[in-house]
Design a protein around this motif. Structure first.
Motif, mmCIF file in Angstrom:
data_model
loop_
_atom_site.group_PDB
_atom_site.id
_atom_site.type_symbol
_atom_site.label_atom_id
_atom_site.label_comp_id
_atom_site.label_asym_id
_atom_site.label_seq_id
_atom_site.Cartn_x
_atom_site.Cartn_y
_atom_site.Cartn_z
ATOM 1 N N MET A 1 44.137 119.083 89.955
ATOM 2 C CA MET A 1 45.149 118.427 90.744
ATOM 3 C C MET A 1 46.101 117.722 89.790
ATOM 4 O O MET A 1 45.691 117.139 88.796
ATOM 5 N N GLY A 2 47.351 117.791 90.110
ATOM 6 C CA GLY A 2 48.354 117.201 89.245
ATOM 7 C C GLY A 2 48.476 115.698 89.431
ATOM 8 O O GLY A 2 47.941 115.122 90.384
ATOM 9 N N PRO A 3 49.198 115.043 88.533
ATOM 10 C CA PRO A 3 49.419 113.607 88.653
ATOM 11 C C PRO A 3 50.094 113.285 89.990
ATOM 12 O O PRO A 3 50.982 113.996 90.432
ATOM 13 N N GLY A 4 49.629 112.266 90.636
ATOM 14 C CA GLY A 4 50.212 111.882 91.912
ATOM 15 C C GLY A 4 49.615 112.603 93.106
ATOM 16 O O GLY A 4 49.937 112.292 94.245
ATOM 17 N N GLY A 5 48.772 113.592 92.871
ATOM 18 C CA GLY A 5 48.105 114.300 93.946
ATOM 19 C C GLY A 5 49.010 115.129 94.835
ATOM 20 O O GLY A 5 48.663 115.426 95.966
ATOM 21 N N ARG A 6 50.147 115.545 94.326
ATOM 22 C CA ARG A 6 51.083 116.326 95.140
ATOM 23 C C ARG A 6 50.961 117.824 94.937
ATOM 24 O O ARG A 6 51.539 118.597 95.702
ATOM 25 N N ASP A 7 50.248 118.240 93.909
ATOM 26 C CA ASP A 7 50.069 119.670 93.685
ATOM 27 C C ASP A 7 48.728 119.931 93.027
ATOM 28 O O ASP A 7 48.088 119.021 92.505
ATOM 29 N N LEU A 8 48.298 121.185 93.127
ATOM 30 C CA LEU A 8 47.075 121.594 92.457
ATOM 31 C C LEU A 8 47.254 123.008 91.960
ATOM 32 O O LEU A 8 48.128 123.740 92.428
ATOM 33 N N ASN A 9 46.451 123.374 90.995
ATOM 34 C CA ASN A 9 46.489 124.720 90.439
ATOM 35 C C ASN A 9 45.292 125.511 90.938
ATOM 36 O O ASN A 9 44.171 124.999 90.973
ATOM 37 N N LEU A 10 45.559 126.744 91.321
ATOM 38 C CA LEU A 10 44.526 127.666 91.765
ATOM 39 C C LEU A 10 44.543 128.871 90.839
ATOM 40 O O LEU A 10 45.595 129.246 90.322
ATOM 41 N N MET A 11 43.395 129.484 90.641
ATOM 42 C CA MET A 11 43.336 130.683 89.813
ATOM 43 C C MET A 11 43.099 131.880 90.715
ATOM 44 O O MET A 11 42.073 131.977 91.384
ATOM 45 N N ARG A 42 50.469 127.321 91.053
ATOM 46 C CA ARG A 42 50.620 125.937 91.481
ATOM 47 C C ARG A 42 50.888 125.913 92.984
ATOM 48 O O ARG A 42 51.686 126.699 93.492
ATOM 49 N N CYS A 43 50.201 125.031 93.681
ATOM 50 C CA CYS A 43 50.372 124.853 95.120
ATOM 51 C C CYS A 43 50.937 123.461 95.370
ATOM 52 O O CYS A 43 50.342 122.464 94.959
ATOM 53 N N ASN A 44 52.064 123.391 96.044
ATOM 54 C CA ASN A 44 52.705 122.119 96.383
ATOM 55 C C ASN A 44 52.088 121.615 97.683
ATOM 56 O O ASN A 44 52.352 122.147 98.765
ATOM 57 N N LEU A 45 51.268 120.584 97.589
ATOM 58 C CA LEU A 45 50.546 120.062 98.740
ATOM 59 C C LEU A 45 51.441 119.350 99.741
ATOM 60 O O LEU A 45 51.030 119.127 100.884
ATOM 61 N N THR A 46 52.656 119.019 99.355
ATOM 62 C CA THR A 46 53.551 118.328 100.277
ATOM 63 C C THR A 46 54.209 119.277 101.271
ATOM 64 O O THR A 46 54.754 118.824 102.276
ATOM 65 N N VAL A 47 54.153 120.601 101.012
ATOM 66 C CA VAL A 47 54.808 121.545 101.918
ATOM 67 C C VAL A 47 53.865 122.605 102.488
ATOM 68 O O VAL A 47 54.183 123.225 103.497
#
Length: 74
Positions: A1-11, A42-47
């Motif tokens: 999960m990226g800084p700020g919890g707004r995105d995460l990486n999936l393989m 990368r997955c943008n969790l805000t959208v």
């Protein structure tokens, strides 16, 4: 999960990466560089919507889960 919890990486594998990136370009993008070419996404969790996120997480888990060992003999 990226800084700020707004995105995460999936393989994913490259085909699955392309599928998600084409279907939901606002939510998914290849990770820049070599990792992205190998399937890192990368997955943008805000959208991303909940159903799509659940589907992506399940797909990534299936690819990462250890494969059952075959028994020799019989």
């Amino acid at each position: 999960m990226g800084p700020g919890g707004r995105d995460l990486n999936l393989m994913f594998d490259p085909d699955l990466r392309d599928f998600y990136c084409e279907q939901e370009p606002e939510a998914f993008a290849p990770v820049p560089g070599g990792w992205g070419r190998m399937g890192a996404t990368r997955c943008n969790l805000t959208v991303v919507d909940e159903a799509t996120l659940a589907s992506a997480l399940q797909a990534a888990h299936r690819l990462a889960a250890p494969k059952p060992k075959r028994r020799r003999g019989g």
